[in-house]
Scaffold this motif. Structure first.
Motif, PDB file in Angstrom:
ATOM      1  N   ILE A 172     -15.636-118.198 -56.073  1.00  0.00           N
ATOM      2  CA  ILE A 172     -16.562-117.564 -56.161  1.00  0.00           C
ATOM      3  C   ILE A 172     -16.845-116.971 -54.722  1.00  0.00           C
ATOM      4  CG2 ILE A 172     -18.949-117.475 -56.620  1.00  0.00           C
ATOM      5  CD1 ILE A 172     -18.812-119.716 -58.557  1.00  0.00           C
ATOM      6  N   PRO A 173     -16.919-115.777 -54.374  1.00  0.00           N
ATOM      7  CA  PRO A 173     -16.637-115.231 -53.202  1.00  0.00           C
ATOM      8  C   PRO A 173     -18.379-114.962 -52.512  1.00  0.00           C
ATOM      9  CG  PRO A 173     -16.272-113.552 -54.661  1.00  0.00           C
ATOM     10  CD  PRO A 173     -16.461-114.781 -55.491  1.00  0.00           C
ATOM     11  N   ASP A 174     -18.431-114.877 -51.587  1.00  0.00           N
ATOM     12  CA  ASP A 174     -19.941-114.757 -50.960  1.00  0.00           C
ATOM     13  C   ASP A 174     -19.457-113.602 -49.780  1.00  0.00           C
ATOM     14  OD1 ASP A 174     -18.672-115.811 -48.491  1.00  0.00           O
ATOM     15  OD2 ASP A 174     -20.369-117.684 -48.434  1.00  0.00           O
ATOM     16  N   ALA A 175     -20.579-113.246 -49.027  1.00  0.00           N
ATOM     17  CA  ALA A 175     -20.410-112.117 -48.152  1.00  0.00           C
ATOM     18  C   ALA A 175     -19.358-112.204 -47.255  1.00  0.00           C
ATOM     19  CB  ALA A 175     -21.839-111.871 -47.347  1.00  0.00           C
ATOM     20  N   VAL A 176     -19.352-113.787 -46.532  1.00  0.00           N
ATOM     21  CA  VAL A 176     -18.236-114.013 -45.649  1.00  0.00           C
ATOM     22  C   VAL A 176     -16.999-113.766 -46.350  1.00  0.00           C
ATOM     23  CG1 VAL A 176     -17.126-115.810 -44.241  1.00  0.00           C
ATOM     24  CG2 VAL A 176     -19.659-115.494 -44.547  1.00  0.00           C
ATOM     25  N   ASP A 177     -16.543-114.167 -47.370  1.00  0.00           N
ATOM     26  CA  ASP A 177     -15.376-114.036 -47.990  1.00  0.00           C
ATOM     27  C   ASP A 177     -15.094-112.541 -48.236  1.00  0.00           C
ATOM     28  OD1 ASP A 177     -14.780-116.692 -48.537  1.00  0.00           O
ATOM     29  OD2 ASP A 177     -16.150-116.823 -50.176  1.00  0.00           O
ATOM     30  N   GLU A 178     -16.035-111.646 -48.663  1.00  0.00           N
ATOM     31  CA  GLU A 178     -15.756-110.322 -48.933  1.00  0.00           C
ATOM     32  C   GLU A 178     -15.618-109.595 -47.407  1.00  0.00           C
ATOM     33  OE1 GLU A 178     -19.136-109.195 -51.330  1.00  0.00           O
ATOM     34  OE2 GLU A 178     -17.890-110.319 -53.274  1.00  0.00           O
ATOM     35  N   ALA A 179     -16.146-109.896 -46.459  1.00  0.00           N
ATOM     36  CA  ALA A 179     -16.060-109.255 -45.147  1.00  0.00           C
ATOM     37  C   ALA A 179     -14.706-109.667 -44.753  1.00  0.00           C
ATOM     38  CB  ALA A 179     -17.170-109.863 -44.057  1.00  0.00           C
ATOM     39  N   ILE A 180     -14.147-111.005 -44.984  1.00  0.00           N
ATOM     40  CA  ILE A 180     -12.679-111.515 -44.322  1.00  0.00           C
ATOM     41  C   ILE A 180     -11.722-110.851 -45.371  1.00  0.00           C
ATOM     42  CG2 ILE A 180     -11.326-113.575 -44.396  1.00  0.00           C
ATOM     43  CD1 ILE A 180     -13.205-113.608 -42.214  1.00  0.00           C
ATOM     44  N   ALA A 181     -12.173-110.729 -46.651  1.00  0.00           N
ATOM     45  CA  ALA A 181     -11.118-110.088 -47.660  1.00  0.00           C
ATOM     46  C   ALA A 181     -10.929-108.290 -47.157  1.00  0.00           C
ATOM     47  CB  ALA A 181     -11.459-110.135 -48.922  1.00  0.00           C
ATOM     48  N   ALA A 182     -11.954-107.762 -46.875  1.00  0.00           N
ATOM     49  CA  ALA A 182     -11.920-106.423 -46.545  1.00  0.00           C
ATOM     50  C   ALA A 182     -11.252-106.361 -45.269  1.00  0.00           C
ATOM     51  CB  ALA A 182     -13.409-105.922 -46.506  1.00  0.00           C
ATOM     52  N   ALA A 183     -11.296-107.027 -44.402  1.00  0.00           N
ATOM     53  CA  ALA A 183     -10.385-106.961 -43.032  1.00  0.00           C
ATOM     54  C   ALA A 183      -8.871-107.512 -43.254  1.00  0.00           C
ATOM     55  CB  ALA A 183     -11.066-107.794 -41.939  1.00  0.00           C
ATOM     56  N   GLY A 184      -8.535-108.027 -44.735  1.00  0.00           N
ATOM     57  CA  GLY A 184      -7.229-108.240 -44.821  1.00  0.00           C
ATOM     58  C   GLY A 184      -6.710-109.537 -44.370  1.00  0.00           C
ATOM     59  N   ILE A 185      -7.665-110.319 -43.835  1.00  0.00           N
ATOM     60  CA  ILE A 185      -7.482-111.499 -43.489  1.00  0.00           C
ATOM     61  C   ILE A 185      -7.064-112.795 -44.225  1.00  0.00           C
ATOM     62  CG2 ILE A 185      -8.594-113.562 -41.645  1.00  0.00           C
ATOM     63  CD1 ILE A 185     -10.109-111.429 -40.321  1.00  0.00           C
ATOM     64  N   ALA A 186      -8.118-112.645 -45.338  1.00  0.00           N
ATOM     65  CA  ALA A 186      -7.703-113.655 -46.461  1.00  0.00           C
ATOM     66  C   ALA A 186      -7.896-112.739 -47.684  1.00  0.00           C
ATOM     67  CB  ALA A 186      -8.781-114.867 -46.338  1.00  0.00           C
ATOM     68  N   PRO A 187      -7.323-113.100 -48.839  1.00  0.00           N
ATOM     69  CA  PRO A 187      -7.661-112.688 -49.946  1.00  0.00           C
ATOM     70  C   PRO A 187      -9.026-113.117 -50.525  1.00  0.00           C
ATOM     71  CG  PRO A 187      -6.504-114.849 -50.563  1.00  0.00           C
ATOM     72  CD  PRO A 187      -6.454-114.604 -49.209  1.00  0.00           C
ATOM     73  N   ASN A 188      -9.536-112.100 -51.367  1.00  0.00           N
ATOM     74  CA  ASN A 188     -10.859-112.280 -52.194  1.00  0.00           C
ATOM     75  C   ASN A 188     -10.667-113.546 -53.095  1.00  0.00           C
ATOM     76  OD1 ASN A 188     -12.934-112.508 -53.927  1.00  0.00           O
ATOM     77  ND2 ASN A 188     -13.753-110.265 -53.124  1.00  0.00           N
ATOM     78  N   PRO A 189     -11.450-114.470 -52.763  1.00  0.00           N
ATOM     79  CA  PRO A 189     -11.000-115.743 -53.585  1.00  0.00           C
ATOM     80  C   PRO A 189     -10.966-115.575 -55.026  1.00  0.00           C
ATOM     81  CG  PRO A 189     -12.757-116.289 -52.190  1.00  0.00           C
ATOM     82  CD  PRO A 189     -12.487-114.994 -51.950  1.00  0.00           C
ATOM     83  N   ALA A 190     -11.929-114.608 -55.642  1.00  0.00           N
ATOM     84  CA  ALA A 190     -12.027-114.164 -56.981  1.00  0.00           C
ATOM     85  C   ALA A 190     -10.746-113.956 -57.514  1.00  0.00           C
ATOM     86  CB  ALA A 190     -12.957-113.044 -57.457  1.00  0.00           C
ATOM     87  N   ASP A 191      -9.689-113.078 -56.812  1.00  0.00           N
ATOM     88  CA  ASP A 191      -8.454-112.789 -56.971  1.00  0.00           C
ATOM     89  C   ASP A 191      -7.304-113.875 -57.244  1.00  0.00           C
ATOM     90  OD1 ASP A 191      -9.375-110.102 -56.904  1.00  0.00           O
ATOM     91  OD2 ASP A 191      -8.702-109.753 -55.137  1.00  0.00           O
ATOM     92  N   LEU A 192      -7.863-115.074 -56.680  1.00  0.00           N
ATOM     93  CA  LEU A 192      -6.970-116.275 -56.974  1.00  0.00           C
ATOM     94  C   LEU A 192      -7.172-116.815 -58.223  1.00  0.00           C
ATOM     95  CD1 LEU A 192      -7.360-117.518 -53.414  1.00  0.00           C
ATOM     96  CD2 LEU A 192      -5.449-116.399 -53.912  1.00  0.00           C
ATOM     97  N   ARG A 193      -8.078-116.556 -58.823  1.00  0.00           N
ATOM     98  CA  ARG A 193      -8.378-117.371 -59.985  1.00  0.00           C
ATOM     99  C   ARG A 193      -7.294-117.335 -61.110  1.00  0.00           C
ATOM    100  NH1 ARG A 193     -11.378-118.215 -64.758  1.00  0.00           N
ATOM    101  NH2 ARG A 193     -11.921-120.651 -64.752  1.00  0.00           N
ATOM    102  N   ALA A 194      -6.921-115.969 -61.417  1.00  0.00           N
ATOM    103  CA  ALA A 194      -5.979-115.682 -62.601  1.00  0.00           C
ATOM    104  C   ALA A 194      -4.569-116.394 -62.361  1.00  0.00           C
ATOM    105  CB  ALA A 194      -5.889-114.407 -62.589  1.00  0.00           C
ATOM    106  N   PRO A 195      -3.950-116.253 -61.035  1.00  0.00           N
ATOM    107  CA  PRO A 195      -2.690-117.082 -60.922  1.00  0.00           C
ATOM    108  C   PRO A 195      -3.016-118.624 -61.222  1.00  0.00           C
ATOM    109  CG  PRO A 195      -3.464-115.874 -58.844  1.00  0.00           C
ATOM    110  CD  PRO A 195      -4.318-115.282 -60.045  1.00  0.00           C
ATOM    111  N   TRP A 196      -4.017-118.923 -60.374  1.00  0.00           N
ATOM    112  CA  TRP A 196      -4.396-120.383 -60.405  1.00  0.00           C
ATOM    113  C   TRP A 196      -4.406-120.707 -61.831  1.00  0.00           C
ATOM    114  CZ3 TRP A 196      -9.048-122.963 -62.210  1.00  0.00           C
ATOM    115  CH2 TRP A 196      -9.072-124.185 -61.988  1.00  0.00           C
ATOM    116  N   LEU A 197      -5.250-120.191 -62.422  1.00  0.00           N
ATOM    117  CA  LEU A 197      -5.185-120.781 -63.860  1.00  0.00           C
ATOM    118  C   LEU A 197      -3.761-120.625 -64.613  1.00  0.00           C
ATOM    119  CD1 LEU A 197      -7.763-121.596 -65.648  1.00  0.00           C
ATOM    120  CD2 LEU A 197      -7.806-119.248 -66.507  1.00  0.00           C
ATOM    121  N   ALA A 198      -3.465-119.536 -64.531  1.00  0.00           N
ATOM    122  CA  ALA A 198      -1.690-119.433 -65.059  1.00  0.00           C
ATOM    123  C   ALA A 198      -0.906-120.596 -64.845  1.00  0.00           C
ATOM    124  CB  ALA A 198      -1.153-118.270 -64.530  1.00  0.00           C
ATOM    125  N   GLU A 199      -0.840-121.268 -63.732  1.00  0.00           N
ATOM    126  CA  GLU A 199      -0.179-122.258 -62.994  1.00  0.00           C
ATOM    127  C   GLU A 199      -0.739-123.507 -63.757  1.00  0.00           C
ATOM    128  OE1 GLU A 199       1.859-123.000 -59.661  1.00  0.00           O
ATOM    129  OE2 GLU A 199       2.176-124.764 -60.611  1.00  0.00           O
TER     130      GLU A 199
END
Lengths: 259, 334
Positions: free
Chosen positions: A182-209
């Motif tokens: 679940i992203p918050d404003a920090v996660d979104e800013a960090i993701a927008a800068a290309g530093i880290a993925p948006n946590p929400a985008d990790l859920r699908a591959p995580w769930l598949a594994e």
């Protein structure tokens, strides 16, 4: 030079992101190290010490970088030993008590699968320092995941009792996985800068594994989608205060000493 | 020394002339410095004695995780925590090599653990003492690992091949353990008054128990003479203890700490220190279960084993299921 290398993101957001990384590895490493000498079989004593050691090593790197970017003279040790619970940013799942060995393993598996996905993306971070730490950590976490997934399968598809314990552990911990995605404003800013993925985008591959492993383990993913939250904001469980009281004892009781 | 007072079943050491042809050939190989390997002929008493010695050593490594584990969660810096974790991991690894070495003599790890848990086999007396302050972790590395190394360095030359090879690997890691312990002591002894007090307190409590690690004087012991003839013991307990004291006294002086022995004095004539014997009554009490932590240490190991039964059973059941599935798949394919 203390400012973030990436002009698109604030120094505060960058420090916050790094604390989330380092605090989760620190607290999980601490929990795992509590097993020392008490595990069910010698090979597991070795594996647990090794896992804890990796996580503490990663903590040194993440918190070291956090302190450097913060620029207030706090190194990794000061951040680890001289902050109170309200300033810790670890995910709640990492502070869950060890419980039985099944609970410890399931916690490790749920976190490892997330951690591995996350580090894979961080390897391509726009921040070279982050990418470098992630590349090193990912090699270690690949082993953590291989071990924890393998054991979850073997114990889920083992005896009735081992299956029951692993299912109980999954049921109890499931509600602490949602927060990771679940992203918050920090996660979104960090993701927008290309530093880290948006946590929400990790859920699908995580769930598949996750689903593949849990299916082999004959375990059922709980239906509940409720997610306990708070780690990112410093609102923790009662457990964290006790963990820190133990971990920080020497630094708090004898301030300013060299050890 | 992690093995203390190992019995050999011998009532005296026999001469070559009194031995059977097999025994004589065996003893001559040992005398020539050859290594004995698992499948080769060996006297039954040699095999049994080695099982006792290697088993006790292995048990000491795994019980030895507990007093150090007591401080892993309270280590004062991330680096100290990491070093201690690495050390404890090494120790569990040493336990593993040693149980494997014992298995080559025809005893399983589970059998040895059952003997430990029932109290029939011992581990080193030293691990029945508590670690009460952070400097104890320094003292364990400096003194306890230091004492262990005295013996283990010699045992690299032992006659039994797998044991000798395990010792070679173990010694490489033990010297790092001792150095990290001494490094903790250096920081503590040069630190604040409270840290210095912890360091002295740790030395006060660990000095005599460390001297006990070598076991009581065995100059007249038949068991030691037999073990030395077999080259599974290289020096007498007193020789090793003397060597340990001579090595350690200057190290304590360098730290500015006082060894708790009024009788400690350099003896020019023997080229070593005179020192007080530890309290051997206390040693026998500890060996017999009355040390400060015997119940906690053995209790923790038994609890870990009992609590982990479902885990081990689960893995075994899975292995059987997987094997059955493979067999069924093979039949289906034919």
């Amino acid at each position: 030079m203390s400012a973030s290398a990436n002009p698109q993101v604030s120094q505060e957001a960058m420090v916050e992101f790094l604390l989330r990384m380092g605090d989760s590895t620190l607290i999980l490493g601490h929990r795992v190290s509590e097993w020392c000498g008490h595990s069910p079989v010698l090979e597991e004593d070795i594996a647990l010490a090794n896992t804890a050691l990796d996580l503490i090593g990663q903590t040194q790197m993440w918190l070291g970088l956090a302190g450097e970017i913060e620029g207030k003279g706090r190194d990794a040790d000061k951040l680890a030993f001289l902050r109170d619970a309200v300033d810790f940013r670890n995910a709640l799942i990492t502070e869950r008590p060890n419980g039985d060995f099944g609970m410890t393993l399931m916690r490790q598996f749920l976190f490892d699968a997330y951690h591995f996905q996350l580090l894979g993306k961080l390897e391509g971070s726009s921040d070279a320092r982050v990418a470098e730490i992630a590349a090193k950590a990912k090699k270690e976490v690949a082993y953590h995941l291989e071990r924890s997934a393998d054991l979850v399968i073997r114990l889920g598809d083992g005896t009735d009792e081992s299956r029951k314990r692993m299912q109980a552990a999954l049921d109890e911990l499931w509600g602490y996985t949602g927060e990771l995605f679940i992203p918050d404003a920090v996660d979104e800013a960090i993701a927008a800068a290309g530093i880290a993925p948006n946590p929400a985008d990790l859920r699908a591959p995580w769930l598949a594994e996750m689903s593949a492993v849990l299916q082999d383990a004959t375990l059922k993913i709980p239906a509940s989608t409720y997610a306990h939250k708070g780690g990112k904001k410093g609102v923790h469980s009662e457990y964290l205060g006790h963990l820190l009281a133990q971990m920080q004892f020497l630094q708090r009781a004898y301030p300013g000493c060299t050890w | 020394m992690y093995a203390q007072m190992v019995k050999t079943d011998a009532d005296r050491v026999r001469s070559l002339d009194e031995m059977s042809a097999h025994e004589r050939a065996f003893q001559e190989r040992v005398d020539r410095g050859e290594k004995i390997e698992p499948k080769e002929w060996m006297p039954e008493a040699y095999r049994k004695t080695l099982i006792r010695q290697i088993g006790q050593h292995a048990h000491s490594e795994i019980v030895g995780q507990l007093p150090e584990g007591n401080w892993i969660t309270r280590a004062p810096t991330l680096e100290r925590k990491a070093i201690l974790l690495a050390k404890v991991q090494d120790e569990a690894g040493h336990g593993l090599y040693l149980y494997c070495a014992a298995e080559t003599l025809g005893v399983s790890r589970d059998e040895l653990l059952a003997l430990l848990h029932s109290g029939k086999m011992k581990y080193s007396s030293i691990f029945n003492y508590p670690t009460l302050n952070w400097a104890d972790i320094g003292a364990v590395g400096w003194l306890v690992d230091g004492a262990a190394i005295m013996n283990q360095v010699q045992l690299q030359k032992t006659s039994y091949g797998p044991y000798s090879r395990a010792m070679i690997r173990i010694c490489k890691e033990e010297s790092f353990h001792q150095r990290q312990g001494y490094d903790i002591m250096m920081k503590m002894a040069a630190g604040s008054p409270e840290q210095k007090r912890m360091a002295q307190d740790a030395l006060n409590r660990f000095w005599y128990p460390s001297l006990m690690m070598f076991g009581p004087s065995d100059a007249d012991s038949v068991h030691s003479a037999q073990s030395m003839a077999w080259k599974i013991k290289i020096n007498t307990n007193d020789e090793l203890r003397q060597k340990f004291v001579d090595q350690t006294v200057p190290q304590a002086k360098y730290l500015g700490l006082t060894i708790p022995d009024e009788n400690l004095k350099w003896n020019e004539e023997k080229g070593g220190y005179d020192f007080s014997e530890p309290d051997w009554d206390e040693f026998f009490e500890v060996i017999n279960g009355n040390g400060p932590c015997n119940k906690e240490r053995l209790g923790a190991r038994v609890k870990a084993w009992e609590d982990g039964r479902w885990f081990r059973d689960g893995l075994n059941a899975h292995a059987e299921k997987a094997a059955a599935r493979r067999a069924a798949a093979k039949i289906a394919a034919e």
